[in-house]
Design an enzyme around this catalytic site. Structure first.
Site, PDB file in Angstrom:
ATOM      1  N   GLU A 117      33.384  -1.088 -22.672  1.00  0.00           N
ATOM      2  CA  GLU A 117      32.437  -2.144 -22.314  1.00  0.00           C
ATOM      3  C   GLU A 117      31.097  -1.598 -21.825  1.00  0.00           C
ATOM      4  O   GLU A 117      30.269  -2.335 -21.310  1.00  0.00           O
ATOM      5  CB  GLU A 117      33.066  -3.063 -21.275  1.00  0.00           C
ATOM      6  CG  GLU A 117      34.303  -3.760 -21.831  1.00  0.00           C
ATOM      7  CD  GLU A 117      34.949  -4.722 -20.860  1.00  0.00           C
ATOM      8  OE1 GLU A 117      34.470  -4.817 -19.715  1.00  0.00           O
ATOM      9  OE2 GLU A 117      35.932  -5.376 -21.245  1.00  0.00           O
TER      10      GLU A 117
ATOM     11  N   LYS B 195      37.580 -17.484 -21.398  1.00  0.00           N
ATOM     12  CA  LYS B 195      37.460 -16.724 -22.641  1.00  0.00           C
ATOM     13  C   LYS B 195      37.794 -17.656 -23.805  1.00  0.00           C
ATOM     14  O   LYS B 195      38.914 -18.153 -23.896  1.00  0.00           O
ATOM     15  CB  LYS B 195      38.420 -15.535 -22.649  1.00  0.00           C
ATOM     16  CG  LYS B 195      38.109 -14.468 -21.613  1.00  0.00           C
ATOM     17  CD  LYS B 195      39.193 -13.395 -21.611  1.00  0.00           C
ATOM     18  CE  LYS B 195      38.871 -12.277 -20.626  1.00  0.00           C
ATOM     19  NZ  LYS B 195      39.986 -11.300 -20.506  1.00  0.00           N
TER      20      LYS B 195
END
EC number: 4.2.1.11
Length: 421
Positions: free
Chosen positions: A206, A339
Site C-alpha cells: 500500500e 469496502k
C-alpha cells in the site's frame, strides 16, 4: 428517449500486485461509455462477499478471473441489457437475484460489483454530472479526512511488525489540499529518518515503508519523530491511526505478537496494550484491534476505549448491514470500514453507510491492498458526505490516483468545498 444499457463487456486485467482482476466496460444507447476496475484484498474477512477465482493451479496460481469475466459476459450482461442505468437499486437487486446466494459465491462479487460501479459511472456521464454529484446529490461538498499508510507490517509487508498498518491523519489541516501537504511532508521526513538510521526505504503493498523494526512501539515512535521533523504538532496537526488486522495473528483464542517478540496476549491484554499506547501516542483510531470473531472482546474493547478514540470494525463487520446492526446493538464498535467489494454492490454499500449514520457512527471509505487506477471510491467518499478515506500511502500511482481525484473534486467545488467530518 432516455439512454439504456446497450452493452456490457468484462475482461481480465491486473491489479497493483500483478494479480488478475476484473474490468467491466458498459455502453449506453446514447454513446456514453464507462469502465470499472475491481480491487482485491490480502487480509479478508471470512464473511466477505466471495471474490470468484478460477482455482486453476496452472494459471496465476489459481487466482485467475475468467469465471467472473464469463459470468459478466454470459449471465449478467443479457439480464441488464435495455435497462435504464439510473435504476441503480433495481439493477443491483437483479444481479443479487441472478446470483441467488447469500455471499455472491455463484457469480462472484468481483463480477457483480464491476457491473454495479460501471452502471453508476455511465449514468453519471450520461446525465452530465460528476460521479460524486450524481451519487450524492448536488449538495455534497465535503472532502474526507485521509488515513494515510506510512508504515506497513503484517500481511502487507515482509517486516518485523505484527500490525498491518500504521497511518497518519492530518486532522488539523484546513483543506484536503493542505492535508495532502501535511502528509507528503511527513512521509518524506520519515523516509529521511529511516535512511539516517540505516533502514531500507522500500515500500509495501500500500506504499508505506516496510523497515525491519524491533517492535510495534518503535513504529509509533518513528511516526511521532517524522511528524515533528516535518514541522507539525503530533496530535494537533497530525494524529496516528492503527490497523493491527488482529485476525492475522490470532490463533486458538490467543493473540500472538511473534514478529515483534511481544508474546501471547488475551483480548483483555490487547485492549490494555492499546490503552497504554493511547496514553503515550496521539492515536485517534484503531481498526480491527481484535480478531473478526472476537465479539466479546470487541464489546470490552469499545467499553474501555470507545470514549477516547474511534473503534473501527472491518473484518468484524465486512460492510454488511446484518453484522453492523449486531455491532450497534452490542456496542462492539463506534465506526465501520466501508469496502465496496466486501459486500459487492453500490446499493448495499450505501445502505451500510445509512445504517452507520442512523447510529451516529463514523465511517471510513476504504481501498484494498490489491488496487487499480480506478478512482470510483474517491467520488463515492464525497458522495457519501466526506467522513474519512483510507487509500494507502502517498506513494504508488494506484494510491495517488484516488488522492489526485479528491484534489480535483476540491478544486472543482471551489469555495463550496468543506473538509473533514
Amino acid at each position: 428517449m432516455k439512454a439504456r444499457i446497450e452493452s456490457v463487456q468484462a475482461m481480465p486485467i491486473y491489479d497493483s500486485r500483478g494479480v488478475p482482476t476484473v474490468r467491466v466496460r458498459l455502453t449506453l444507447t446514447d454513446g456514453t461509455a464507462a469502465t470499472a476496475s475491481i480491487p482485491s484484498g490480502a487480509s479478508t474477512g471470512e464473511n466477505e462477499a466471495v471474490e470468484l477465482r478460477d482455482g486453476d493451479p496452472k494459471a496465476h496460481g489459481g487466482k485467475g478471473v475468467l469465471k467472473a469475466v464469463s459470468n459478466v459476459n454470459d449471465v449478467i450482461a443479457p439480464a441488464v441489457m435495455g435497462l435504464e442505468p439510473w435504476r441503480q437499486a433495481e439493477i443491483d437487486r437483479l444481479m443479487i437475484e441472478l446470483d441467488g446466494t447469500a455471499n455472491k459465491e455463484r457469480l462472484g462479487a468481483n463480477a457483480i460489483l464491476g457491473v454495479s460501479e460501471a452502471v453508476a459511472a455511465a449514468a453519471a456521464k450520461s446525465a452530465g454530472l460528476p460521479l460524486y454529484a450524481y451519487l450524492g446529490g448536488a449538495g455534497q461538498a465535503r472532502l474526507p479526512i485521509p488515513m494515510i499508510n506510512i508504515l506497513n507490517g503484517g500481511k502487507h509487508a515482509d517486516s518485523s511488525l505484527d500490525f498491518q498498518e500504521f497511518m497518519i491523519m492530518p486532522v488539523g489541516a484546513p483543506s484536503f489540499a493542505e492535508a495532502m501537504r501535511y502528509a507528503t511532508e511527513t512521509f518524506q521526513a520519515l523516509k529521511s529518518i529511516l535512511k539516517a538510521k540505516g533502514h531500507a526505504t522500500s515500500v509495501g503493498d500500500e506504499g508505506g515503508f516496510a523497515p525491519q523494526l524491533q517492535s510495534n512501539d518503535e513504529a509509533c515512535d518513528l511516526i511521532v519523530e517524522a511528524i515533528t521533523k516535518a514541522g507539525y504538532e503530533p496530535g494537533e496537526d497530525i494524529a496516528i491511526a492503527l490497523d493491527p488486522a488482529a485476525s492475522s495473528f490470532h490463533e486458538n483464542g490467543v493473540y500472538r505478537l511473534t514478529r515483534s517478540g511481544q508474546g501471547d496476549k488475551t483480548s483483555s491484554e490487547m485492549t490494555d496494550l492499546y490503552r497504554r499506547w493511547i496514553d503515550k501516542y496521539p492515536i485517534v483510531s484503531i481498526e480491527d484491534g481484535l480478531a473478526e470473531n472476537d465479539w466479546d472482546g470487541f464489546r470490552e474493547h469499545t467499553a474501555v476505549l470507545g470514549e477516547k478514540i474511534q473503534i473501527v470494525g472491518d473484518d468484524l463487520l465486512v460492510t454488511n448491514t446484518r453484522f453492523i446492526q449486531r455491532a450497534i446493538e452490542e456496542k462492539s464498535c463506534n465506526a465501520v470500514l466501508i469496502k465496496l467489494n466486501q459486500i459487492g454492490t453500490v446499493t448495499e454499500t450505501v445502505e451500510a453507510i445509512h445504517l452507520c449514520r442512523k447510529a451516529g457512527w463514523g465511517f471510513v471509505i476504504s481501498h484494498r491492498s490489491g488496487e487499480t487506477e480506478d478512482t470510483f471510491m474517491a467520488d463515492f467518499a464525497v458522495a457519501m458526505g466526506g467522513g474519512q478515506i483510507k487509500t494507502g500511502s502517498v506513494c504508488r500511482s494506484e494510491r495517488m490516483a484516488k488522492y489526485n481525484r479528491l484534489l480535483e473534486i476540491e478544486s472543482d467545488l471551489g469555495k463550496a468545498a468543506r473538509f473533514g467530518r
